[in-house]
Scaffold this active site. Structure first.
Site, short mmCIF file in Angstrom:
data_model
loop_
_atom_site.label_atom_id
_atom_site.label_comp_id
_atom_site.label_asym_id
_atom_site.label_seq_id
_atom_site.Cartn_x
_atom_site.Cartn_y
_atom_site.Cartn_z
N GLY A 107 0.78 -1.35 -0.29
CA GLY A 107 -0.11 -0.06 0.01
C GLY A 107 0.73 1.19 -0.19
O GLY A 107 2.01 1.16 0.30
N GLY A 109 2.65 3.80 1.64
CA GLY A 109 2.97 4.22 2.66
C GLY A 109 3.68 5.46 3.15
O GLY A 109 4.02 6.06 4.26
N ARG A 110 3.75 6.22 1.84
CA ARG A 110 4.13 7.51 1.91
C ARG A 110 3.66 8.37 1.02
O ARG A 110 4.54 9.51 0.74
CB ARG A 110 5.74 7.48 2.11
CG ARG A 110 6.35 6.92 0.97
CD ARG A 110 7.80 7.21 0.84
NE ARG A 110 8.39 6.36 -0.31
CZ ARG A 110 9.54 6.74 -0.76
NH1 ARG A 110 10.34 7.67 -0.28
NH2 ARG A 110 10.18 5.95 -1.85
N LYS A 130 4.20 12.35 -3.30
CA LYS A 130 4.85 11.30 -2.60
C LYS A 130 5.89 11.84 -1.39
O LYS A 130 6.70 12.83 -1.84
CB LYS A 130 5.70 10.83 -3.84
CG LYS A 130 6.60 9.51 -3.44
CD LYS A 130 7.07 8.69 -4.91
CE LYS A 130 8.17 7.54 -4.54
NZ LYS A 130 8.51 7.05 -5.87
N GLY A 143 7.11 7.60 6.17
CA GLY A 143 6.25 8.28 5.41
C GLY A 143 6.76 9.35 4.56
O GLY A 143 5.98 9.97 4.09
N ARG A 200 -1.72 -1.12 -9.91
CA ARG A 200 -0.68 -1.75 -10.05
C ARG A 200 -1.08 -3.33 -10.14
O ARG A 200 -2.22 -3.58 -9.97
CB ARG A 200 0.20 -1.61 -8.87
CG ARG A 200 0.67 -0.15 -8.39
CD ARG A 200 0.94 -0.11 -7.09
NE ARG A 200 0.95 1.40 -6.86
CZ ARG A 200 2.18 1.92 -6.81
NH1 ARG A 200 3.43 1.46 -6.97
NH2 ARG A 200 2.27 3.31 -6.59
N ASP A 269 4.44 -4.77 -7.30
CA ASP A 269 3.92 -3.33 -6.84
C ASP A 269 4.39 -2.17 -7.61
O ASP A 269 3.85 -1.02 -7.62
CB ASP A 269 3.76 -3.13 -5.38
CG ASP A 269 5.39 -3.11 -4.94
OD1 ASP A 269 6.04 -4.13 -5.25
OD2 ASP A 269 5.68 -2.22 -4.52
N ASN A 270 5.27 -2.26 -8.47
CA ASN A 270 5.83 -1.21 -9.27
C ASN A 270 5.71 -1.49 -10.83
O ASN A 270 6.36 -0.86 -11.56
CB ASN A 270 7.41 -1.22 -8.90
CG ASN A 270 7.77 -0.87 -7.65
OD1 ASN A 270 7.07 -0.23 -6.85
ND2 ASN A 270 8.81 -1.06 -7.10
N ASP A 279 7.66 4.24 -10.19
CA ASP A 279 8.50 4.05 -8.88
C ASP A 279 9.96 3.95 -9.38
O ASP A 279 10.49 2.83 -9.36
CB ASP A 279 7.86 2.73 -8.31
CG ASP A 279 6.74 3.19 -7.46
OD1 ASP A 279 6.16 4.43 -7.30
OD2 ASP A 279 6.15 2.33 -6.67
#
Ligand code: AMP
Ligand code: MG
Length: 514
Positions: A107, A109-110, A130, A143, A200, A269-270, A279
């Protein structure tokens, strides 16, 4: 105006705007998806935001006023200290295979997705901050983002866009006036990222791992509507979605390969459903051609080395196919039929990738027509470049001149440790060029559009990041950005950006910096 909850611990509540002075006209579709797709959450305000830069061209393309973005109010929005009217900040849920290991919950996270805007050209874009503070997905992370990686993503994503590669974009960057603790205390920064979407492969995996078929269907329908509308008309829309993602990824990875780009962290995830590069972590462009090249400090096995990228993409797409199986089974009539369809879809990847790569190599070599030996001719050159440590970018760029006159061979052959390795190849190449109908001048001009002169060379990137981090001097960053966003233009006095690092300048490893 919805009121996002601010339940995350220790959050400073940003001020809200009723009327947006920046000109964002948000139209948020992701925020309308079921609650289990995200956490509603505002960015955490920072101490002392300062603008590094606004991407004026991109702002205008999005229908935003760059001056308003650069204003005090604009900078507060870009830092997460103020929520623009109509924004509905979300941290998105997703899972992912990281270096082959499945993590059921990663997820955002930041990052906070502020919302979606519709550009004057009708295209929908995500606007995301971001480095905007902790979220329920932060795990042990703070974060935040450090200045260096923010500038790297800005430079490389904008270079990729200028090179014509599908990619997320950088709309702005600000410093936060706060430090982040990494291997040392580093200045903090926030990147405003623009993406076709932030869906993603890992977003599908998140729901697949929970056996949440209803969510997979909702997500797949959303992806079709947003990125593959033609799939809705197909006899089997989810199969068509899978085919579409595979085709775009095959084309994307081919483009990376044609530029010597190494993404570095091709985790699922990327891997974007839209087909954009996303990413940017320890990514880099190689100098001396080496198929086994790895830059990332965390990629010890070379899983995401240059030449493994097509395999890594295929592997990721297989994870997407697996995640889609439950909805594909419904449309195909059985699990067996869905499985067969998934295998068939995945089998197309290699052919599509090779076709795209060969077409690109033809363009790079000035071959406008197709002949059976073209791929072999190109791979012979690549093999010799590898054996002779020839600079990837310069070899192809200098071939543009050599395509017009053999006198220019001099400048190419010096890039090879054994120049004779080039000479014998060049003889074959010239024979092949004789079968081309276009003039030498036309050929050279076309090749110049396929072979950039400027890529973000690692040592120049590091130099720009260091000046910013250590002296708050953003001039080297600005200059490099200007150069790499005009990659095909021969401009005077820019040799230092076109030439490879000397041995003592070489940067062989890059860090995630997260
Ligand atoms: P990345 O390697 O940047 O693709 O990130 C992988 C995962 O780690 C994602 O879930 C990120 O949101 C999370 N992450 C990375 N850096 C941080 C950070 N500084 N704080 C919290 N989460 C992070
Ligand atoms: Mg990521």
């Amino acid at each position: 105006m919805p009121s996002p909850d601010t339940a995350a611990s220790g959050q400073t509540a940003p001020s809200h705007e009723d009327r947006d002075p920046i000109g964002f006209r948000f139209d948020n579709t992701y925020a309308r998806l079921p609650e289990r797709f995200y956490a509603r959450l505002n960015p955490t305000a920072v101490a002392a935001p300062r603008l590094i830069r606004v991407n004026a061209d991109l702002s205008r393309r999005l229908g935003l006023d760059p001056d308003a973005l650069a204003s005090t109010t604009g900078v507060e929005v870009l830092a997460g200290n103020r929520i623009a009217a109509g924004a509905e900040p979300l941290a998105l849920a997703y899972a992912g295979h990281q270096f082959g290991h499945f993590v059921p919950q990663l997820g955002d996270g930041r990052t906070n997705l502020l919302g979606e805007v519709i550009a004057p050209d009708g295209a929908r874009y995500d606007i995301q901050l971001k480095g905007s503070g902790p979220t329920p997905f932060s795990r042990r992370g703070d974060g935040r983002a450090a200045l260096g990686p923010v500038l790297r993503e800005y430079l490389v994503s904008e270079a990729m866009a200028a090179l014509g590669v599908p990619t997320t974009r950088a709309l702005a960057a600000v410093t936060t006036g706060e430090y982040v603790l990494r291997e040392a205390e580093l200045p903090g920064a926030i990147l405003t990222r623009v993406a076709a979407s932030h869906l993603r492969v890992g977003t599908f995996q998140y729901f697949a791992a929970q056996g949440d078929t209803e969510a997979i269907r909702t997500l797949a329908d959303y992806a079709i509507a947003r990125h593959y509308p033609e799939a809705a008309q197909a006899p089997q829309p989810y199969r068509a979605l899978l085919d579409g993602v595979i085709a775009r990824q095959a084309s994307l990875i081919a483009q990376w390969m044609l530029l010597g780009f190494v993404h570095g962290v091709m985790n699922t995830d990327n891997s974007a459903i839209s087909g954009e590069t996303i990413d940017y972590g320890p990514c880099a462009f190689m100098e001396a051609y080496d198929p086994a090249m790895v830059f990332s400090s965390i990629d010890r096995q070379g899983r995401y080395s240059y030449s493994n990228q097509p395999h890594a993409a295929h592997w990721n797409l297989a994870r997407l196919a697996e995640s889609l199986l439950p909805v594909m089974a419904q449309e195909a009539g059985s699990e067996e039929a869905a499985l067969a369809a998934a295998y068939e879809a995945l089998a197309a990847f290699s052919t599509q990738f090779e076709t795209a790569r060969t077409a690109g190599l033809r363009r790079k070599l000035g071959l406008a027509t197709e002949h059976p030996g073209d791929a072999e001719l190109a791979h012979t050159l690549l093999g010799r470049m590898a054996a002779n440590r020839a600079d990837f970018t310069l070899t192809f760029r200098r071939l543009c001149d050599a395509a017009a006159t053999p006198e220019a061979d001099r400048e190419v052959r010096t890039l090879f440790t054994d120049p004779a390795a080039y000479d014998s190849w060049a003889t074959e190449w010239r024979q092949r060029l004789q079968q081309e109908p276009v003039s030498a001048q036309q050929r050279s001009a076309a090749m110049r559009m396929a072979n950039p002169l400027f890529i973000p060379r690692n040592h120049r990137v590091e130099e720009a990041l260091e000046a910013a981090e250590e002296q708050q001097d953003f001039q080297p960053f600005e200059q490099l950005l200007d150069v790499v966003t005009h990659p095909y233009e021969d401009r005077p006095n820019l040799e230092r950006y076109a030439t490879p690092a000397r041995p003592e300048q070489r940067v062989v490893q890059t860090f995630c910096g997260t």
